[in-house]
Design an enzyme around this catalytic site. Structure first.
Site, PDB file in Angstrom:
ATOM      1  N   ASP A  85       1.626  -3.358  -9.687  1.00 38.35           N
ATOM      2  CA  ASP A  85       1.171  -4.553 -10.195  1.00 38.35           C
ATOM      3  C   ASP A  85       1.529  -4.533 -12.002  1.00 38.35           C
ATOM      4  O   ASP A  85       2.319  -5.443 -12.341  1.00 38.35           O
ATOM      5  CB  ASP A  85      -0.144  -5.002 -10.045  1.00 38.35           C
ATOM      6  CG  ASP A  85      -0.488  -4.927  -8.476  1.00 38.35           C
ATOM      7  OD1 ASP A  85       0.255  -4.926  -7.969  1.00 38.35           O
ATOM      8  OD2 ASP A  85      -1.664  -5.062  -8.251  1.00 38.35           O
ATOM      9  N   LEU A 144      -1.549 -12.148  -6.179  1.00 40.85           N
ATOM     10  CA  LEU A 144      -0.483 -12.316  -7.252  1.00 40.85           C
ATOM     11  C   LEU A 144      -0.732 -11.627  -8.294  1.00 40.85           C
ATOM     12  O   LEU A 144      -0.057 -11.531  -9.551  1.00 40.85           O
ATOM     13  CB  LEU A 144      -0.191 -13.640  -7.547  1.00 40.85           C
ATOM     14  CG  LEU A 144       0.153 -14.525  -6.079  1.00 40.85           C
ATOM     15  CD1 LEU A 144       0.365 -16.142  -6.305  1.00 40.85           C
ATOM     16  CD2 LEU A 144       1.303 -13.967  -5.317  1.00 40.85           C
ATOM     17  N   SER A 183      -3.235 -11.304 -10.806  1.00 41.00           N
ATOM     18  CA  SER A 183      -3.969 -11.804 -12.096  1.00 41.00           C
ATOM     19  C   SER A 183      -4.583 -10.612 -12.840  1.00 41.00           C
ATOM     20  O   SER A 183      -4.479 -10.749 -13.992  1.00 41.00           O
ATOM     21  CB  SER A 183      -5.046 -12.970 -11.696  1.00 41.00           C
ATOM     22  OG  SER A 183      -6.114 -12.357 -11.195  1.00 41.00           O
ATOM     23  N   HIS A 191       0.893  -1.248   0.070  1.00 39.34           N
ATOM     24  CA  HIS A 191       0.044   0.074   0.065  1.00 39.34           C
ATOM     25  C   HIS A 191       0.885   1.291  -0.102  1.00 39.34           C
ATOM     26  O   HIS A 191       0.358   2.431   0.451  1.00 39.34           O
ATOM     27  CB  HIS A 191      -0.912   0.084   1.237  1.00 39.34           C
ATOM     28  CG  HIS A 191      -2.043  -0.766   0.866  1.00 39.34           C
ATOM     29  ND1 HIS A 191      -3.364  -0.692   0.720  1.00 39.34           N
ATOM     30  CD2 HIS A 191      -2.097  -2.140   1.259  1.00 39.34           C
ATOM     31  CE1 HIS A 191      -4.335  -1.777   0.730  1.00 39.34           C
ATOM     32  NE2 HIS A 191      -3.286  -2.819   0.821  1.00 39.34           N
ATOM     33  N   ASP A 239       2.493   2.033  -2.777  1.00 46.80           N
ATOM     34  CA  ASP A 239       2.509   2.626  -4.325  1.00 46.80           C
ATOM     35  C   ASP A 239       1.759   3.848  -4.510  1.00 46.80           C
ATOM     36  O   ASP A 239       1.833   4.647  -5.018  1.00 46.80           O
ATOM     37  CB  ASP A 239       2.398   1.381  -5.349  1.00 46.80           C
ATOM     38  CG  ASP A 239       1.040   0.899  -5.306  1.00 46.80           C
ATOM     39  OD1 ASP A 239       0.152   1.186  -4.488  1.00 46.80           O
ATOM     40  OD2 ASP A 239       0.721  -0.027  -6.253  1.00 46.80           O
TER      41      ASP A 239
HETATM   42  P1  ADP Z   1      -5.540 -10.155  -8.179  1.00 46.44           P
HETATM   43  O1  ADP Z   1      -5.279  -9.157  -9.166  1.00 46.44           O
HETATM   44  O2  ADP Z   1      -4.921 -10.220  -6.805  1.00 46.44           O
HETATM   45  O3  ADP Z   1      -5.770 -11.697  -8.682  1.00 46.44           O
HETATM   46  P2  ADP Z   1      -7.967  -8.882  -8.492  1.00 46.44           P
HETATM   47  O4  ADP Z   1      -9.299  -8.929  -7.712  1.00 46.44           O
HETATM   48  O5  ADP Z   1      -7.273  -7.549  -8.569  1.00 46.44           O
HETATM   49  O6  ADP Z   1      -7.286 -10.023  -7.809  1.00 46.44           O
HETATM   50  O7  ADP Z   1      -8.381  -9.472  -9.860  1.00 46.44           O
HETATM   51  C1  ADP Z   1      -9.037 -10.624 -10.169  1.00 46.44           C
HETATM   52  C2  ADP Z   1      -9.978 -10.231 -11.278  1.00 46.44           C
HETATM   53  O8  ADP Z   1      -9.287 -10.142 -12.501  1.00 46.44           O
HETATM   54  C3  ADP Z   1     -10.814 -11.730 -11.586  1.00 46.44           C
HETATM   55  O9  ADP Z   1     -11.780 -11.753 -10.627  1.00 46.44           O
HETATM   56  C4  ADP Z   1     -11.377 -11.322 -12.862  1.00 46.44           C
HETATM   57  O10 ADP Z   1     -12.446 -10.479 -13.100  1.00 46.44           O
HETATM   58  C5  ADP Z   1     -10.251 -10.957 -13.755  1.00 46.44           C
HETATM   59  N1  ADP Z   1      -9.377 -11.987 -14.331  1.00 46.44           N
HETATM   60  C6  ADP Z   1      -7.996 -12.142 -13.729  1.00 46.44           C
HETATM   61  N2  ADP Z   1      -7.481 -13.437 -14.700  1.00 46.44           N
HETATM   62  C7  ADP Z   1      -8.473 -13.670 -15.362  1.00 46.44           C
HETATM   63  C8  ADP Z   1      -8.935 -14.670 -16.702  1.00 46.44           C
HETATM   64  N3  ADP Z   1      -7.830 -15.463 -16.877  1.00 46.44           N
HETATM   65  N4  ADP Z   1      -9.730 -14.794 -17.334  1.00 46.44           N
HETATM   66  C9  ADP Z   1     -10.807 -13.659 -16.886  1.00 46.44           C
HETATM   67  N5  ADP Z   1     -10.880 -12.891 -15.979  1.00 46.44           N
HETATM   68  C10 ADP Z   1      -9.722 -12.819 -15.164  1.00 46.44           C
HETATM   69 MG    MG Z   2      -5.263  -7.301  -8.969  1.00 50.20          MG
END
Ligand code: ADP
Ligand code: MG
Length: 390
Positions: A177, A128, A130, A37, A39
């Site tokens: 990120d 992580l 995503s 937190h 950034d």
């Molecule tokens: P983090 O970044 O920590 O994984 P976030 O809540 O910021 O968690 O982001 C996760 C969201 O990103 C998921 O709920 C989805 O909406 C989207 N997402 C990530 N990867 C995918 C994927 N492969 N397909 C579809 N949506 C995805």
């Molecule tokens: Mg995220």
């Protein structure tokens, strides 16, 4: 196991009846070693990019739409290209992709009809990142299909991906990120200065393994608490400005100055500011310890950071505290802390190479005994940032 282009091509063809050969892009997830937190307060962070990545295959199409398929959700979302610039968020996964397309459109690129196939190895909602992996890989894909009209610098790719998340998805995140996903380096962590948007590589000592442990819990407060913390940091800045009007963000307040003026800040924003200011300093301390190959000191800084998140920033949770408190009592564990936005997700651990097997077994058993869940372990080896897949 990293996805390979052959599998992606086959899956793309099976899903879309599109004869063109798609171009494939990869963007990694990241684990943040320290600086949580900090950034969005323009301080320092120290992430590494991971091998686990999001892959996006894109090929031009003539149906006038963006057709976006997520293998992981087995869901397709279609949107006419001429609607993209004025689309509103739908509070669904595809907001991340459409948000990125809109940012690239704003840079002056046309939105061209395409088929887009997405698969990710990064676990979602585990801290992580995503989301950044999805944004950055989508960004590279859209830039490819608009390459004749815009070619932004790599830093602009990170920035537009962050704008997509903060302005379109609606998560007021900092730059870490997306920056880590773009600029990741093998063998090194990135010490990112979130004000100047530059970084230094910090090579990690040989005698330590970095292991992320997924608690598999995510408490729902996530987004609302994140907003609250952003607001509380702004309150702290406003209070500090009464004493020193040159302060623009918590980045401008060194630990020493904070100690001198802290009594003038109301208690809650004072605690939030104390976390941010000391954790940004801990990034520098950790980086110095890493350069000196002092794994003991790296571990101590890790645990201090966890306590700061637990008590001052209040973004941990019972399951995560259990993982940290159990881990640091195990042999060969130098340090453990929560990583990511908070309220669940992963811890990150510094473990002596010979100790990792016992670490996994004992931590898994203890967590299972307490919560009836087996945590998931990830070996974190610093990987290259985003790019085109060969
Ligand atoms: P983090 O970044 O920590 O994984 P976030 O809540 O910021 O968690 O982001 C996760 C969201 O990103 C998921 O709920 C989805 O909406 C989207 N997402 C990530 N990867 C995918 C994927 N492969 N397909 C579809 N949506 C995805
Ligand atoms: Mg995220």
């Amino acid at each position: 196991m990293a996805l390979v282009s052959g599998e992606i091509l086959a899956a793309f063809r099976e899903h879309f009846s599109n004869a063109s050969i798609p171009t494939i892009y990869r963007a990694p997830g990241r684990v943040n070693l320290i600086g949580e937190h900090t950034d969005y307060n323009l301080g320092f962070v120290l992430p590494i990019a991971l091998e686990m990545s999001c892959y996006v295959a894109i090929a031009p199409a003539s149906h006038g739409q963006l057709r976006i398929f997520s293998r992981d959700l087995d869901e397709e979302f279609d949107l006419a290209t001429d609607v993209v610039p004025t689309a509103s968020p739908m509070h669904k996964w595809h907001d991340y992709v459409i948000g990125v397309a809109r940012e690239i459109y704003k840079l002056g690129a046309p939105i061209r009809s395409a088929d887009i196939w997405i698969a990710s190895e990064v676990p979602t909602g585990a801290g992580l990142s995503s989301s950044a992996a999805l944004e950055v890989s989508s960004g590279l894909a859209f830039l490819n299909s608009a390459a004749d009209s815009v070619t932004p610098e790599r830093l602009e790719l990170a920035r537009l991906a962050q704008r997509a998340e903060s302005q379109f998805v609606g998560m007021p995140c900092g730059i870490m990120d997306q920056y880590a996903s773009v600029f990741g380096q093998e063998h090194s962590a990135l010490k990112i200065d979130c004000r100047s948007l530059t970084h230094e590589d910090v090579p990690l000592p040989e005698g330590v393994e970095i292991i992320a442990v997924n608690s598999l819990v995510k408490h729902e407060l996530g987004t609302s608490a994140y907003r609250e913390r952003v607001a509380e940091c702004a309150e702290a800045v406003a209070a500090i400005q009464q004493a020193d009007s040159s302060v623009r963000s918590l980045r401008d307040v060194p630990v020493q100055l904070f100690q001198e003026i802290q009594d003038s800040i109301p208690l809650l924003p004072r605690r939030r500011a104390r976390h941010v200011i000391t954790d940004s300093q801990r990034v520098l301390d950790f980086a110095a310890a890493a350069r000196a190959q002092d794994v003991g000191e790296m571990g101590r800084v890790f645990v201090a950071s966890h306590r700061s998140m637990q008590y001052d920033y209040e973004i941990s949770c019972e399951e995560i505290d259990f993982l940290v408190d159990t881990a640091i009592k195990l042999p060969g564990v130098y340090g453990s802390r929560m990583t990511g936005g908070g309220f669940g997700g992963c811890t990150v651990n510094l473990v002596a190479p010979g100790a990792s097997k016992e670490f996994r077994e004992r931590l898994s058993n203890a967590y299972h005994e307490r919560y009836s869940i087996r945590p998931v372990f990830y070996d974190c080896v610093p990987a290259q940032g985003a790019g085109k897949l060969k």
